[in-house]
Design a protein around this motif. Structure first.
Motif, PDB file in Angstrom:
ATOM      1  N   ASP A 335       1.337  -1.194  -0.315  1.00  0.00           N
ATOM      2  CA  ASP A 335       0.364  -0.067   0.156  1.00  0.00           C
ATOM      3  C   ASP A 335       0.747   0.911   0.027  1.00  0.00           C
ATOM      4  OD1 ASP A 335      -1.815   1.817   0.415  1.00  0.00           O
ATOM      5  OD2 ASP A 335      -3.014   0.460   1.799  1.00  0.00           O
ATOM      6  N   THR A 337       0.086   3.531   1.117  1.00  0.00           N
ATOM      7  CA  THR A 337      -0.302   5.153   1.992  1.00  0.00           C
ATOM      8  C   THR A 337       0.778   4.343   3.240  1.00  0.00           C
ATOM      9  OG1 THR A 337      -2.043   4.072   2.415  1.00  0.00           O
ATOM     10  CG2 THR A 337      -2.539   5.234   1.220  1.00  0.00           C
ATOM     11  N   GLU A 372     -11.140   8.964   2.229  1.00  0.00           N
ATOM     12  CA  GLU A 372      -9.429   7.972   1.325  1.00  0.00           C
ATOM     13  C   GLU A 372      -9.040   8.081   0.413  1.00  0.00           C
ATOM     14  OE1 GLU A 372      -8.072   4.220   0.938  1.00  0.00           O
ATOM     15  OE2 GLU A 372      -8.603   4.890   2.334  1.00  0.00           O
ATOM     16  N   ASN A 376      -4.604   8.561  -0.258  1.00  0.00           N
ATOM     17  CA  ASN A 376      -4.501   7.633  -0.930  1.00  0.00           C
ATOM     18  C   ASN A 376      -3.606   8.304  -2.242  1.00  0.00           C
ATOM     19  OD1 ASN A 376      -3.994   4.657  -2.061  1.00  0.00           O
ATOM     20  ND2 ASN A 376      -5.020   5.583  -3.476  1.00  0.00           N
ATOM     21  N   GLY A 380      -0.572   8.932  -0.016  1.00  0.00           N
ATOM     22  CA  GLY A 380       0.043   8.305  -1.096  1.00  0.00           C
ATOM     23  C   GLY A 380       1.016   8.572  -1.719  1.00  0.00           C
TER      24      GLY A 380
END
Length: 610
Positions: A335, A337, A372, A376, A380
């Motif tokens: 991931d 993140t 979210e 992300n 991210g």
């Protein structure tokens, strides 16, 4: 076949004597005829061998073969005269017989070949098709060379179970003509009438050079026909093969969007990718997976697939290992993140080049999951970018979207911040950061094309949000080719924008898909309008009004130049604040911070859009 050809020549010689003497050959000339038979056979056989006529397959005879038969007959006639008159002194051997033998041989040798070809390509197939009423009747659009070759192929191979019954073509000189027994029933605008007149069951477009505009005309003229539409590949795809029914495939949306083939500079892409360690985040997505496929062709030393969805990652890894067995691939479930995980992967894999394709992209869904989207798409990107700096990555390429320009959605605003971040990180180390911005790609997961396909399969209705909503569209391979080419051009801090062509009305896209499926829009399958959804715009933009557009060395790639959005260190402070606000789980506060970061962000939350 050689014996048959000699027999034909000798028969021509006998006929020549009969013609010369009106059916009654005097005894002295009969004797001379029989004496000269072996000479005629030898001379003409030498002519056939000399021009390689004796080995040709009769059923494939063409103009080139007929020319060779003509010259073989001429030379043999001259040779026969030279042997029987000056050489043997047979002055009573009639010169008219020598000439007639040549003419008759030419006619018979050519005629029997043409008869065999006609029998094979027309009479026998026509007879079979008459005996096989179940053969699918097809209307061929385009009576040019490709259409003619396609009809010949269909007539020569009844096993295809297709019967060409009519042509349509825009050329005035071809109107009401008959090609290989198939009539031209009108122009492209007359497709519906031609279908009714010929009782066609399928339409085949046989114009490899057709432009997207011409294909749109064909589609519009076929709209009320209730027939499937297939097509030959374009000129570029046909270069490696002949026109055949085997090459015919269903017409697709890609055919309608088709632009000039992208000129990729292979000499520049090989040094960029060959022998390098390349990491792709979001590798399991539509763009990420195609990036991996195209990168693998350039034989990187290592290709790292970074993706958090294990199913898509597994499928891609399996595909790449089968297709490119010599390319070392490493599938990493992870991931972007997670700073710890990103740092560990970058340290272990030591990538030279990173393509950051990981992102949440679904506009309405991100309107309901604002935090979210920020986590992300923004944080991210920061994690991946800082990881690239720490690992000494040479080049970092961020995949962006046209929705980042004057955004009306959370998704677009987060991608705009990601663009700001990539430009801000550039210059902090040796890593060059590049942004590549483009619009919608056909067939990507969650896009309108798979949605419309499923709705058409179920019998409708096809749902479009607004009659006038427009979008840029590009095929996935085309977009990725340009992303790779833009990566070569990047000097650091660049924002490249891909040439997407003209925007297309989504309603037109829906109508085209319905017609391509063999149905009639608004009759067989309805189109309904549901209203703009939260975050949606009627049209997209590729450049911000504050950006200056500059051409690059590649005709389909533009550079967007603008002033830095933030002073040194200012964006870092904003992102720390944004990170802290995410911990509050207050989406409204997060969105307000986004609006502070992106002043042009005007959120669409009208009731009609919900």
């Amino acid at each position: 076949m050689s014996g048959v050809q000699i027999a034909i020549i000798l028969f021509a010689n006998v006929c020549a004597f009969l013609l010369r003497f009106e059916g009654r050959i005097p005894p002295p000339y009969q004797q001379r005829m029989w004496q000269g038979m072996w000479i005629v056979a030898a001379v003409y056989w030498a002519g056939l061998v000399g021009f390689r006529v004796h080995r040709g397959l009769w059923r494939y005879v063409g103009l080139h073969d007929l020319v060779k038969i003509f010259w073989a007959s001429v030379v043999s006639t001259i040779g026969l005269y030279a042997v029987v008159h000056p050489a043997l002194g047979w002055f009573n051997y009639p010169r008219s017989v020598i000439i007639l033998t040549g003419l008759l041989s030419l006619g018979l040798l050519s005629g029997i070949r043409l008869a065999v070809r006609w029998l094979r390509e027309f009479l026998i197939p026509q007879g079979r098709q008459m005996l096989e009423p179940g053969a699918r009747r097809v209307l061929v659009v385009g009576a040019g060379e490709a259409g003619e070759l396609l009809v010949l192929d269909l007539q020569a191979h009844p096993s295809y179970n297709y019967r060409p019954v009519a042509f349509v073509d825009d050329a005035p000189r071809k109107q009401k003509a008959i090609l290989h027994g198939v009539p031209v029933l009108g122009t492209i605008g007359d497709i519906r009438k031609a279908v009714e007149e010929s009782a066609a069951q399928e339409i085949i477009v046989a114009i490899p050079s057709a432009t997207p505009e011409l294909k749109q005309r064909i589609l519009a003229a076929s709209e009320a026909c209730h027939l499937p539409i297939t097509t030959l590949p374009n000129v570029k795809q046909l270069l490696d093969g002949s026109v055949s029914m085997r090459r015919v495939r269903p017409m697709s949306l890609e055919d309608l969007l088709q632009r000039e083939p992208i000129q990729t500079d292979l000499q520049e892409l090989h040094p960029l990718l060959e022998g390098k360690s390349v990491l792709v985040t979001g590798a399991g997505g539509s763009i990420g997976s195609e990036l991996c496929r195209q990168i693998a062709r350039y034989r990187p030393a290592k290709l790292v697939l970074f993706e958090r969805h294990e199913n898509s990652l597994y499928s891609l890894d399996l595909e790449l290992r089968e297709t490119f067995p010599r390319v070392k691939t490493l599938a990493v479930v992870g991931d972007v993140t997670s700073p710890t995980q990103v740092s560990e992967v970058f340290r272990a894999c030591a990538p030279n080049l990173v393509f950051h394709a990981a992102a949440h992209k679904h506009v309405p869904m991100m309107e309901r999951n604002q935090s979210e989207a920020v986590r992300n798409n923004v944080l991210g990107t920061r994690t991946a970018g800082e990881g690239a700096l720490a690992a000494g990555v040479e080049h970092f390429v961020l995949i962006s979207t046209d929705k980042a320009v004057n955004p009306t959605s959370v998704m677009g605003a987060t991608k705009r911040v990601a663009e700001f971040l990539a430009q801000d990180l550039n210059g902090r180390g040796k890593t060059r950061f590049t942004v590549v911005r483009f619009g919608n790609v056909l067939g990507s997961s969650g896009s309108v094309v798979p949605l419309f396909t499923e709705q058409i399969r179920r019998g409708g209705p096809v749902t479009v949000t607004h009659p006038e909503i427009k979008r840029f569209f590009m095929t996935i391979p085309e977009a990725v080719q340009l992303v790779l080419q833009a990566s070569v051009l990047g000097r650091g801090g660049d924002v490249f924008v891909l040439d997407m062509g003209e925007q297309i009305r989504v309603a037109d896209l829906a109508r085209n898909m319905i017609v391509l499926s063999g149905h009639v829009p608004d009759q067989d399958i309805k189109i309904t309008y549901t209203g703009l959804r939260p975050g949606e715009k009627l049209y997209e933009e590729l450049f911000d009004e504050a950006e200056r557009v500059e051409p690059t060395a590649h005709a389909k790639i533009k550079r967007a130049l603008g002033r830095p959005a933030f002073a040194s260190g200012e964006l870092d402070r904003h992102l720390r604040d944004l990170d802290a606000l995410l911990q509050t789980c207050d989406a409204d506060v997060v969105v307000r911070k986004l609006r502070e970061l992106v002043p042009h962000y005007k959120r669409n939350t009208s009731d009609a859009a919900k």
